[in-house]
Enzyme design. Sequence first.
Site, short mmCIF file in Angstrom:
data_model
loop_
_atom_site.label_atom_id
_atom_site.label_comp_id
_atom_site.label_asym_id
_atom_site.label_seq_id
_atom_site.Cartn_x
_atom_site.Cartn_y
_atom_site.Cartn_z
N SER A 208 -12.60 4.39 1.68
CA SER A 208 -13.32 3.38 0.89
C SER A 208 -14.56 4.04 0.32
O SER A 208 -15.14 4.94 0.94
CB SER A 208 -13.73 2.21 1.79
OG SER A 208 -14.66 1.38 1.13
N TYR B 196 -17.63 -1.42 9.54
CA TYR B 196 -16.70 -1.02 8.47
C TYR B 196 -17.13 0.30 7.82
O TYR B 196 -16.35 1.24 7.72
CB TYR B 196 -16.61 -2.12 7.41
CG TYR B 196 -15.56 -1.84 6.37
CD1 TYR B 196 -14.21 -2.05 6.65
CD2 TYR B 196 -15.89 -1.35 5.11
CE1 TYR B 196 -13.23 -1.78 5.71
CE2 TYR B 196 -14.92 -1.08 4.16
CZ TYR B 196 -13.59 -1.30 4.47
OH TYR B 196 -12.62 -1.03 3.52
N1 LIG Z 1 -10.02 -4.76 -0.46
C1 LIG Z 1 -10.95 -3.88 -0.77
O1 LIG Z 1 -11.89 -4.17 -1.54
C2 LIG Z 1 -10.88 -2.49 -0.22
C3 LIG Z 1 -11.80 -1.56 -0.70
C4 LIG Z 1 -11.77 -0.26 -0.21
C5 LIG Z 1 -10.83 0.09 0.74
N2 LIG Z 1 -9.94 -0.84 1.18
C6 LIG Z 1 -9.00 -0.41 2.19
O2 LIG Z 1 -7.69 -0.63 1.72
C7 LIG Z 1 -6.81 -0.82 2.84
C8 LIG Z 1 -5.98 -2.05 2.61
O3 LIG Z 1 -6.84 -3.19 2.62
P1 LIG Z 1 -6.52 -4.53 1.81
O4 LIG Z 1 -7.75 -4.83 1.03
O5 LIG Z 1 -5.22 -4.45 1.15
O6 LIG Z 1 -6.50 -5.59 3.00
P2 LIG Z 1 -5.30 -6.44 3.65
O7 LIG Z 1 -4.59 -7.16 2.59
O8 LIG Z 1 -5.91 -7.22 4.74
O9 LIG Z 1 -4.35 -5.30 4.24
C9 LIG Z 1 -4.67 -4.59 5.41
C10 LIG Z 1 -3.39 -4.03 6.00
O10 LIG Z 1 -3.72 -3.43 7.26
C11 LIG Z 1 -2.84 -3.96 8.25
N3 LIG Z 1 -3.44 -4.00 9.57
C12 LIG Z 1 -4.60 -4.59 9.94
N4 LIG Z 1 -4.78 -4.47 11.28
C13 LIG Z 1 -3.71 -3.78 11.74
C14 LIG Z 1 -3.30 -3.35 13.04
N5 LIG Z 1 -4.05 -3.60 14.13
N6 LIG Z 1 -2.14 -2.67 13.16
C15 LIG Z 1 -1.37 -2.41 12.07
N7 LIG Z 1 -1.71 -2.79 10.82
C16 LIG Z 1 -2.85 -3.47 10.66
C17 LIG Z 1 -2.55 -5.37 7.75
O11 LIG Z 1 -1.36 -5.88 8.31
P3 LIG Z 1 -1.25 -6.96 9.50
O12 LIG Z 1 -2.40 -7.90 9.39
O13 LIG Z 1 0.09 -7.56 9.24
O14 LIG Z 1 -1.28 -6.15 10.75
C18 LIG Z 1 -2.38 -5.11 6.27
O15 LIG Z 1 -1.07 -4.67 5.99
C19 LIG Z 1 -7.72 -0.90 4.07
O16 LIG Z 1 -7.76 0.35 4.72
C20 LIG Z 1 -9.07 -1.22 3.48
O17 LIG Z 1 -10.14 -0.80 4.31
C21 LIG Z 1 -9.94 -2.11 0.73
#
Ligand SMILES: NC(=O)c1ccc[n+]([C@@H]2O[C@H](COP(=O)([O-])OP(=O)(O)OC[C@H]3O[C@@H](n4cnc5c(N)ncnc54)[C@H](OP(=O)(O)O)[C@@H]3O)[C@@H](O)[C@H]2O)c1
Length: 241
Positions: A134, A147
């Site tokens: 991130s 985070y």
């Molecule tokens: N959204 C943003 O603005 C943003 C910005 C920068 C980076 N990111 C990064 O992008 C990635 C995806 O995030 P997103 O925004 O798409 O959020 P999201 O929709 O909540 O997706 C997160 C994913 O991680 C999985 N996950 C969470 N806890 C887990 C666990 N204990 N074991 C296995 N899987 C787990 C979730 O699946 P389950 O809940 O089904 O386990 C889901 O598939 C993350 O690493 C996040 O930090 C996001």
Amino acid sequence: MTPFAGKTYWLVGASHGLGREIARQLADQEARLILSARSEDALRKLAQELCNAIVLPLDVTDTDAVAQAARTAGPLDGVIYNAGVYEPMRTQNWDSGAVLKMSDVNFTGALRVLGEVVPGFVRQRRGDITLVGSLAGYRGLPASIGYGASKAALVSLAETMRHDLKDSGVTVRLVNPGFIKTRLTYKNSFRMPQLMDPEDAARHVIAAMRSRRFRTDFPRPFSFAINALNLLPDWIVYRGK
Ligand SMILES: NC(=O)c1ccc[n+]([C@@H]2O[C@H](COP(=O)([O-])OP(=O)(O)OC[C@H]3O[C@@H](n4cnc5c(N)ncnc54)[C@H](OP(=O)(O)O)[C@@H]3O)[C@@H](O)[C@H]2O)c1
């Protein structure tokens, strides 16, 4: 024929948001996918939509389950570590459980998965590793206890691996997104510059996976602004605070 055709990728964090879109776009490019996350129903629904995808439900905080899943997954061409959780939090509102969970999923979970996969890649002198960090990992930002630190650790891990794996035949890359419209950012009450759709963010990730670049920060110019903060002296960054 795409560079992903017939190759097997283990996508950890595939059930929602960015991961689900990465899965769709990789499947469109003929990759074989092993889809992991905790939400089995969401993974099954996604696998039905894609051809060439199997489901391997997994909680990355469970060391034995990660080891078992890696054995079940079998030989891989690549791994994408995208699992992440986020709770906006100021230091004054410290919630120890939530902070430890962010650390455990975002960083230690990656160590668990990589610990199962990297030795095999190194032995076979082949393998493709993508870590989703991130832009929040580049600088301690306000209200980001847990985070920001977990993502900074992931950035450091990727950089070390990049040094060590040079000339090993194993590719490691880091992708650092800005704000994406997912359930993670629904929690934010502040204005998010250049907020992206997950489809758009996934296109950046796939483009990064097609390139030889180690690091991909996006979107521009927001990523430039975040990186520029590191060039400023502390007396400017913390002025009046
Ligand atoms: N959204 C943003 O603005 C943003 C910005 C920068 C980076 N990111 C990064 O992008 C990635 C995806 O995030 P997103 O925004 O798409 O959020 P999201 O929709 O909540 O997706 C997160 C994913 O991680 C999985 N996950 C969470 N806890 C887990 C666990 N204990 N074991 C296995 N899987 C787990 C979730 O699946 P389950 O809940 O089904 O386990 C889901 O598939 C993350 O690493 C996040 O930090 C996001």
